[in-house]
Design a protein around this motif. Sequence first.
Motif, PDB file in Angstrom:
ATOM      1  N   LEU A   1       0.689  -1.205  -0.096  1.00 51.31           N
ATOM      2  CA  LEU A   1      -0.001   0.003  -0.040  1.00 51.31           C
ATOM      3  C   LEU A   1       0.753   1.335  -0.060  1.00 51.31           C
ATOM      4  CD1 LEU A   1      -2.960  -1.097   2.529  1.00 51.31           C
ATOM      5  CD2 LEU A   1      -3.177  -0.922  -0.081  1.00 51.31           C
ATOM      6  N   LEU A   2       2.089   1.190   0.594  1.00 48.83           N
ATOM      7  CA  LEU A   2       2.795   2.412   0.778  1.00 48.83           C
ATOM      8  C   LEU A   2       3.747   2.653  -0.511  1.00 48.83           C
ATOM      9  CD1 LEU A   2       3.933   2.355   4.522  1.00 48.83           C
ATOM     10  CD2 LEU A   2       2.068   3.690   3.413  1.00 48.83           C
ATOM     11  N   GLY A   3       4.056   1.432  -1.135  1.00 44.50           N
ATOM     12  CA  GLY A   3       4.803   1.499  -2.401  1.00 44.50           C
ATOM     13  C   GLY A   3       6.270   1.628  -1.985  1.00 44.50           C
ATOM     14  N   ARG A   4       6.727   1.144  -0.825  1.00 45.72           N
ATOM     15  CA  ARG A   4       8.078   1.272  -0.372  1.00 45.72           C
ATOM     16  C   ARG A   4       8.264   0.211   0.602  1.00 45.72           C
ATOM     17  NH1 ARG A   4       7.826   3.184   4.639  1.00 45.72           N
ATOM     18  NH2 ARG A   4       6.178   4.574   5.420  1.00 45.72           N
ATOM     19  N   SER A   5       9.535  -0.454   1.038  1.00 44.58           N
ATOM     20  CA  SER A   5       9.517  -0.956   2.264  1.00 44.58           C
ATOM     21  C   SER A   5       8.994  -0.554   3.639  1.00 44.58           C
ATOM     22  CB  SER A   5      11.034  -1.658   2.296  1.00 44.58           C
ATOM     23  OG  SER A   5      11.754  -0.623   2.520  1.00 44.58           O
ATOM     24  N   ALA A   6       8.438  -1.638   4.493  1.00 46.82           N
ATOM     25  CA  ALA A   6       7.728  -1.058   5.551  1.00 46.82           C
ATOM     26  C   ALA A   6       7.803  -1.935   6.637  1.00 46.82           C
ATOM     27  CB  ALA A   6       6.373  -0.390   5.210  1.00 46.82           C
ATOM     28  N   ASN A   7       7.837  -1.700   7.981  1.00 48.03           N
ATOM     29  CA  ASN A   7       7.440  -2.467   9.190  1.00 48.03           C
ATOM     30  C   ASN A   7       6.053  -2.529   9.397  1.00 48.03           C
ATOM     31  OD1 ASN A   7       7.199  -3.572  11.668  1.00 48.03           O
ATOM     32  ND2 ASN A   7       9.465  -3.185  12.126  1.00 48.03           N
ATOM     33  N   GLY A   8       5.166  -3.385   9.008  1.00 45.11           N
ATOM     34  CA  GLY A   8       3.940  -3.378   9.293  1.00 45.11           C
ATOM     35  C   GLY A   8       3.530  -3.382  10.813  1.00 45.11           C
ATOM     36  N   TRP A   9       4.369  -3.940  11.471  1.00 41.46           N
ATOM     37  CA  TRP A   9       4.053  -3.867  13.141  1.00 41.46           C
ATOM     38  C   TRP A   9       3.892  -2.429  13.593  1.00 41.46           C
ATOM     39  CZ3 TRP A   9       1.731  -7.986  14.928  1.00 41.46           C
ATOM     40  CH2 TRP A   9       2.082  -9.245  14.291  1.00 41.46           C
ATOM     41  N   PHE A  10       4.808  -1.591  12.844  1.00 45.84           N
ATOM     42  CA  PHE A  10       4.861  -0.225  13.266  1.00 45.84           C
ATOM     43  C   PHE A  10       4.084   0.736  12.534  1.00 45.84           C
ATOM     44  CE2 PHE A  10       6.715   4.121  13.141  1.00 45.84           C
ATOM     45  CZ  PHE A  10       6.748   4.540  14.426  1.00 45.84           C
ATOM     46  N   GLU A  11       3.887   0.487  11.093  1.00 46.27           N
ATOM     47  CA  GLU A  11       2.955   1.146  10.161  1.00 46.27           C
ATOM     48  C   GLU A  11       1.562   1.389  10.436  1.00 46.27           C
ATOM     49  OE1 GLU A  11       4.388   3.421   8.228  1.00 46.27           O
ATOM     50  OE2 GLU A  11       6.346   2.739   7.899  1.00 46.27           O
ATOM     51  N   TRP A  12       1.021  -0.118  10.738  1.00 46.53           N
ATOM     52  CA  TRP A  12      -0.243  -0.162  10.923  1.00 46.53           C
ATOM     53  C   TRP A  12      -0.827   0.736  12.469  1.00 46.53           C
ATOM     54  CZ3 TRP A  12      -3.239  -0.933   6.908  1.00 46.53           C
ATOM     55  CH2 TRP A  12      -2.679  -1.367   5.764  1.00 46.53           C
ATOM     56  N   LYS A  13      -1.640   1.238  12.333  1.00 46.38           N
ATOM     57  CA  LYS A  13      -2.122   2.083  13.632  1.00 46.38           C
ATOM     58  C   LYS A  13      -3.708   2.033  13.517  1.00 46.38           C
ATOM     59  CE  LYS A  13       2.076   4.752  14.455  1.00 46.38           C
ATOM     60  NZ  LYS A  13       2.761   4.533  13.595  1.00 46.38           N
ATOM     61  N   ASN A  14      -4.114   2.175  14.815  1.00 48.11           N
ATOM     62  CA  ASN A  14      -5.480   2.168  14.905  1.00 48.11           C
ATOM     63  C   ASN A  14      -5.969   3.521  14.996  1.00 48.11           C
ATOM     64  OD1 ASN A  14      -5.052   2.944  17.500  1.00 48.11           O
ATOM     65  ND2 ASN A  14      -5.724   1.083  18.629  1.00 48.11           N
ATOM     66  N   SER A  15      -7.138   3.895  15.357  1.00 43.69           N
ATOM     67  CA  SER A  15      -7.988   5.246  15.145  1.00 43.69           C
ATOM     68  C   SER A  15      -7.279   6.096  16.357  1.00 43.69           C
ATOM     69  CB  SER A  15      -9.424   5.165  15.473  1.00 43.69           C
ATOM     70  OG  SER A  15      -9.919   4.679  16.507  1.00 43.69           O
ATOM     71  N   VAL A  16      -6.727   5.525  17.241  1.00 44.23           N
ATOM     72  CA  VAL A  16      -6.064   6.459  18.249  1.00 44.23           C
ATOM     73  C   VAL A  16      -4.561   6.517  18.170  1.00 44.23           C
ATOM     74  CG1 VAL A  16      -7.848   6.579  19.804  1.00 44.23           C
ATOM     75  CG2 VAL A  16      -6.167   4.807  20.055  1.00 44.23           C
ATOM     76  N   GLY A  17      -3.928   5.956  17.199  1.00 42.45           N
ATOM     77  CA  GLY A  17      -2.473   6.110  17.006  1.00 42.45           C
ATOM     78  C   GLY A  17      -1.552   4.768  17.435  1.00 42.45           C
ATOM     79  N   VAL A  18      -2.220   3.824  18.025  1.00 44.28           N
ATOM     80  CA  VAL A  18      -1.558   2.484  18.661  1.00 44.28           C
ATOM     81  C   VAL A  18      -1.182   1.765  17.644  1.00 44.28           C
ATOM     82  CG1 VAL A  18      -1.671   0.627  20.244  1.00 44.28           C
ATOM     83  CG2 VAL A  18      -2.797   2.784  20.916  1.00 44.28           C
ATOM     84  N   SER A  19       0.063   1.200  17.351  1.00 49.83           N
ATOM     85  CA  SER A  19       0.674   0.540  16.422  1.00 49.83           C
ATOM     86  C   SER A  19       0.090  -0.771  16.597  1.00 49.83           C
ATOM     87  CB  SER A  19       2.192   0.300  16.249  1.00 49.83           C
ATOM     88  OG  SER A  19       2.688  -0.176  17.539  1.00 49.83           O
ATOM     89  N   LEU A  20      -0.069  -1.903  15.266  1.00 48.92           N
ATOM     90  CA  LEU A  20      -0.498  -3.065  15.700  1.00 48.92           C
ATOM     91  C   LEU A  20       0.559  -3.579  16.611  1.00 48.92           C
ATOM     92  CD1 LEU A  20      -2.066  -5.458  14.444  1.00 48.92           C
ATOM     93  CD2 LEU A  20      -0.398  -5.806  12.707  1.00 48.92           C
ATOM     94  N   GLY A  21       1.912  -3.603  16.239  1.00 51.07           N
ATOM     95  CA  GLY A  21       2.763  -4.240  17.481  1.00 51.07           C
ATOM     96  C   GLY A  21       2.341  -4.105  18.792  1.00 51.07           C
ATOM     97  N   GLU A  22       2.323  -2.723  19.125  1.00 48.07           N
ATOM     98  CA  GLU A  22       1.946  -2.445  20.578  1.00 48.07           C
ATOM     99  C   GLU A  22       0.557  -2.946  21.051  1.00 48.07           C
ATOM    100  OE1 GLU A  22       1.631   1.555  23.461  1.00 48.07           O
ATOM    101  OE2 GLU A  22       1.852   1.742  21.126  1.00 48.07           O
TER     102      GLU A  22
END
Length: 59
Positions: free
Chosen positions: A24-45
């Motif tokens: 989706l971003l068109g670049r390498s990315a760490n999804g555990w950090f990039e994906w965030k919920n509506s209040v900004g909490v990352s998927l990993g957290e």
Amino acid sequence: MEGSRVIYTRDTLYKSPSSSAAYLLGRSANGWFEWKNSVGVSLGEAMGRYGATEESVNE
């Protein structure tokens, strides 16, 4: 795209959060950090995998 948000309208399976984020971003990315919920909490957290900072993701 709506403002700074990407709305993905098709179900697609990816092997990891990072591969979906990279697609989706068109670049390498760490999804555990990039994906965030509506209040900004990352998927990993949210999953208890990492703390709140990107530095802890890279450890």
